[in-house]
Write an enzyme that holds these catalytic residues in place. Sequence first.
Site, short mmCIF file in Angstrom:
data_model
loop_
_atom_site.label_atom_id
_atom_site.label_comp_id
_atom_site.label_asym_id
_atom_site.label_seq_id
_atom_site.Cartn_x
_atom_site.Cartn_y
_atom_site.Cartn_z
N ASP A 136 0.87 -1.18 0.00
CA ASP A 136 0.00 0.00 0.00
C ASP A 136 0.90 1.23 0.00
O ASP A 136 2.09 1.14 0.38
CB ASP A 136 -0.91 0.01 1.23
CG ASP A 136 -2.18 0.83 1.02
OD1 ASP A 136 -3.26 0.23 0.94
OD2 ASP A 136 -2.09 2.08 0.92
N ASP A 154 4.22 1.80 -4.56
CA ASP A 154 3.37 2.50 -5.52
C ASP A 154 3.20 1.55 -6.70
O ASP A 154 4.15 1.29 -7.45
CB ASP A 154 4.03 3.80 -5.96
CG ASP A 154 3.15 4.63 -6.89
OD1 ASP A 154 2.28 4.04 -7.57
OD2 ASP A 154 3.34 5.86 -6.95
N ASN A 213 -6.62 -5.99 -5.28
CA ASN A 213 -7.62 -5.10 -4.70
C ASN A 213 -7.38 -3.62 -4.99
O ASN A 213 -8.33 -2.85 -5.13
CB ASN A 213 -7.67 -5.31 -3.18
CG ASN A 213 -8.41 -4.20 -2.47
OD1 ASN A 213 -9.63 -4.11 -2.53
ND2 ASN A 213 -7.65 -3.32 -1.80
N TYR A 230 -11.77 5.73 -14.59
CA TYR A 230 -11.97 4.70 -13.58
C TYR A 230 -12.97 3.65 -14.05
O TYR A 230 -12.70 2.44 -13.98
CB TYR A 230 -12.46 5.33 -12.27
CG TYR A 230 -12.79 4.33 -11.19
CD1 TYR A 230 -11.78 3.76 -10.42
CD2 TYR A 230 -14.10 3.95 -10.94
CE1 TYR A 230 -12.08 2.84 -9.42
CE2 TYR A 230 -14.41 3.04 -9.94
CZ TYR A 230 -13.40 2.48 -9.19
OH TYR A 230 -13.69 1.57 -8.20
N LYS A 243 -12.19 -0.27 -14.71
CA LYS A 243 -12.86 -1.29 -13.90
C LYS A 243 -13.67 -2.25 -14.77
O LYS A 243 -13.81 -3.43 -14.44
CB LYS A 243 -13.73 -0.63 -12.83
CG LYS A 243 -12.95 -0.18 -11.61
CD LYS A 243 -12.24 -1.35 -10.94
CE LYS A 243 -11.65 -0.99 -9.60
NZ LYS A 243 -11.01 -2.16 -8.95
N THR A 266 -16.50 2.54 3.07
CA THR A 266 -15.17 2.75 3.64
C THR A 266 -15.14 4.16 4.24
O THR A 266 -16.01 4.99 3.95
CB THR A 266 -14.10 2.63 2.56
OG1 THR A 266 -14.28 3.69 1.59
CG2 THR A 266 -14.18 1.29 1.84
#
Length: 255
Positions: free
Chosen positions: A43, A70, A97, A162, A166, A197
Amino acid sequence: MTDSATYPSLKDRVVFVSGGGSGIGASIVEHFCRQDAKVGFVDVDEKSSRELVAAMTDAGYHKPHFLPCDLRDIEALRGAIAEVRSALGPITVLINNAANDQRHDIDEVTPEFWDDRFAVNLKHQFFAAQATYPDMEAAGGGAIVNVGSVSWMIGQGGMPCYTTAKSAVAGLTRALARDLGPKNIRVNCVVPGWIMTQRQIDLWLTPEAEEDLMKSQCLKRKLYPEDIAKAVLFFASDDAGAFTNQSYVADGGWV
């Protein structure tokens, strides 16, 4: 955190999770730790990641092996996978993920921004699979779980890079499942809906947005990271031994 099913096949399994420091990823790391798996994760958020490592270690589980990375840097990703392999053993479960649903307007998108968003949301999934599947093949099999998004299914606007990336996760899942199936490697995609989240709550959840969501979902409750983590556990376990080449939508009946 509510109780989860126990999957004996996950005990001592070496799992690599991208984007495991917060949100859905952190819940995935925690759930695998609670299965007594050996977890390595990467992460960019070092503070949250180290706090998660401490929490899991204090709880008496295998200490997760965290590496700052990264994922736009594929060589750094390859190095992190190699380090996890050296520290924990051959990797037989991969959880792709990591992603970032940064909002952006069509007129703001440059070729460089487009490439950057695909690097953050798609490219690393392929290269993580490329780097880990030999371990799975040598072990006689393994599992890859890609994390997608319903954003493109519901026609969500405001972030075309995005949603395009996806949508491609579904295609990548099917391609890898076909190519790796003869090696007894299963590849599935878990497709979250709107998951609460802390980032989503802080940036996007308004009373109006929540009202619209509850009208759209069949289930009239908010969904949380553990709802996705539990699905990921199943697809990673031997209990899902007949499942591959699938995209499993976990959105409370939104799509």
